[in-house]
Design an enzyme around this catalytic site. Structure first.
Site, PDB file in Angstrom:
ATOM      1  N   CYS A 269      48.337  41.013  48.393  1.00 24.01           N
ATOM      2  CA  CYS A 269      48.745  40.560  47.056  1.00 24.01           C
ATOM      3  C   CYS A 269      49.933  39.596  47.075  1.00 24.01           C
ATOM      4  O   CYS A 269      50.191  38.926  46.078  1.00 24.01           O
ATOM      5  CB  CYS A 269      49.092  41.759  46.177  1.00 24.01           C
ATOM      6  SG  CYS A 269      47.686  42.832  45.829  1.00 24.01           S
TER       7      CYS A 269
ATOM      8  N   HIS B 181      53.787  40.138  40.011  1.00 21.36           N
ATOM      9  CA  HIS B 181      52.409  40.504  40.335  1.00 21.36           C
ATOM     10  C   HIS B 181      51.913  41.458  39.255  1.00 21.36           C
ATOM     11  O   HIS B 181      52.597  42.429  38.911  1.00 21.36           O
ATOM     12  CB  HIS B 181      52.376  41.170  41.711  1.00 21.36           C
ATOM     13  CG  HIS B 181      51.067  41.796  42.061  1.00 21.36           C
ATOM     14  ND1 HIS B 181      49.858  41.185  41.822  1.00 21.36           N
ATOM     15  CD2 HIS B 181      50.774  42.987  42.655  1.00 21.36           C
ATOM     16  CE1 HIS B 181      48.874  41.963  42.241  1.00 21.36           C
ATOM     17  NE2 HIS B 181      49.409  43.061  42.746  1.00 21.36           N
TER      18      HIS B 181
ATOM     19  N   ASN C 129      44.444  43.040  37.544  1.00 16.37           N
ATOM     20  CA  ASN C 129      45.085  42.773  38.832  1.00 16.37           C
ATOM     21  C   ASN C 129      44.172  41.850  39.635  1.00 16.37           C
ATOM     22  O   ASN C 129      43.084  42.244  40.049  1.00 16.37           O
ATOM     23  CB  ASN C 129      45.313  44.104  39.570  1.00 16.37           C
ATOM     24  CG  ASN C 129      46.022  43.930  40.893  1.00 16.37           C
ATOM     25  OD1 ASN C 129      45.966  42.885  41.527  1.00 16.37           O
ATOM     26  ND2 ASN C 129      46.686  44.981  41.340  1.00 16.37           N
TER      27      ASN C 129
END
Length: 327
Positions: A117, A254, A284
């Site tokens: 990520c 994030h 996400n």
């Protein structure tokens, strides 16, 4: 080497055509309508069709970023892929994007960087080094992820919140700056986020164990490992950048989950107006999450030229990363 004159010249993003609502997620899980939103705070997320490959989506986002930067593809000196999961193991996704941009005979270096990520932030750091060393004048960094192909629907806490998409930036030397960058890894959390298949240990040629091809997440473990270290990490990062939390015009996190965004806002004492939150609309998006949120901030006016932003997040590993930029 900080601060440096590396500047984000252009941003872009791409969302797949198919928009899956929370009601559709509820139906798949056999839940009452509204349950996935009440539990996870997600209203919709985008899912890529078969023709919307990682390299296709990345190229669409790159074209937007190039246009904003006033840069032609042939003016690039480096292309960095920063995907959590590659389109294929070999060759890299960056090679496929170079080809889609019409640069197949250009010789422009193209390679991938993977930190799940946080791949985008680590690629941003490498791009900064190339620019600072005079090895490049224009660098394209892209992230594209299709999380929907590896979701385990017996684990709704992860399956319900992931979405697909891509985003990109073009970097060069200008009046902006990268003020500080930090990255730490704590492998005590290596079991928190796992996709076992696709490498040399678990693959179709040797056979895969049940569940190896699906993403497995222990959200509680990931939270425990990251949350107790994040405040100290960010305090050090901002100190190196010479910026107080109240001097940040924009926080670009994030979009891990609604709970994670609430925690980072509350625990780190950011004003809610500082934090860009698009989780309810995108979910996400793995590595594409931070640059997609950045593009949203730029195009919505939340981040303007001359302002300062914190890009921050966590990733599988467990790793913590952040970059302070003057846009």
């Amino acid at each position: 080497m900080f601060p440096t004159a590396t500047t984000i010249l252009g941003t872009g993003s791409y969302l797949p055509r198919q928009d899956v609502s929370s009601a559709e997620i509820d139906a798949r899980l056999g839940w009452q309508e509204g349950q996935s939103f009440s539990r996870f705070g997600i209203r919709s997320r985008h899912v890529a069709d078969a023709d919307e490959t990682s390299s296709y989506m990345a190229t669409k986002a790159a074209e937007q970023a190039l246009h904003m930067a006033g840069c032609q593809p042939e003016e690039l000196d480096l292309i960095l892929g920063a995907c959590g999961v590659m389109e294929q193991p070999i060759p890299s996704t960056s090679v496929l994007v170079q080809n889609r941009l019409g640069l197949a005979t250009s010789g422009i270096p193209a390679f991938d960087i993977n930190a799940t990520c946080l791949s985008f932030l680590q690629a941003l750091d490498v791009a900064n080094m190339w620019l600072s060393a005079g090895r490049a004048r224009r660098v394209l960094v892209f992230s594209a992820d299709i999380a929907s192909v590896g979701l385990d629907w017996s684990q709704p806490e992860s399956a319900a919140i992931f979405g697909d998409g891509a985003a990109a930036v073009v970097l060069g030397s200008d009046e902006g700056a990268i003020l500080a960058h930090g990255f730490e890894t704590y492998s005590e959390g290596k079991e928190a986020c796992v996709l076992a298949a696709g490498g040399t240990r678990s693959n179709p040629a040797r056979g895969t164990a049940p569940g190896d091809a699906l993403f497995q997440m222990d959200g509680g473990l990931a939270f425990r490992v990251a949350s107790r270290r994040l405040p100290r990490f960010l305090a050090g990062l901002l100190e190196r950048a010479g910026v107080r939390p109240d001097q940040l015009d924009c926080v670009v996190p994030h979009q891990a989950s609604a709970q994670a965004l609430s925690h980072i806002t509350r625990a780190l004492r950011f004003d809610s107006d500082q934090v860009v939150n698009i989780f309810a609309q995108t979910g996400n998006q793995v590595a594409a999450s931070i640059p997609t949120t950045l593009d949203h901030a730029v195009r919505s006016g939340a981040l303007k030229r001359g302002q300062t932003a914190l890009l921050v997040g966590t990733s599988a590993g467990i790793s913590i990363g952040g970059t302070v930029v003057r846009f």
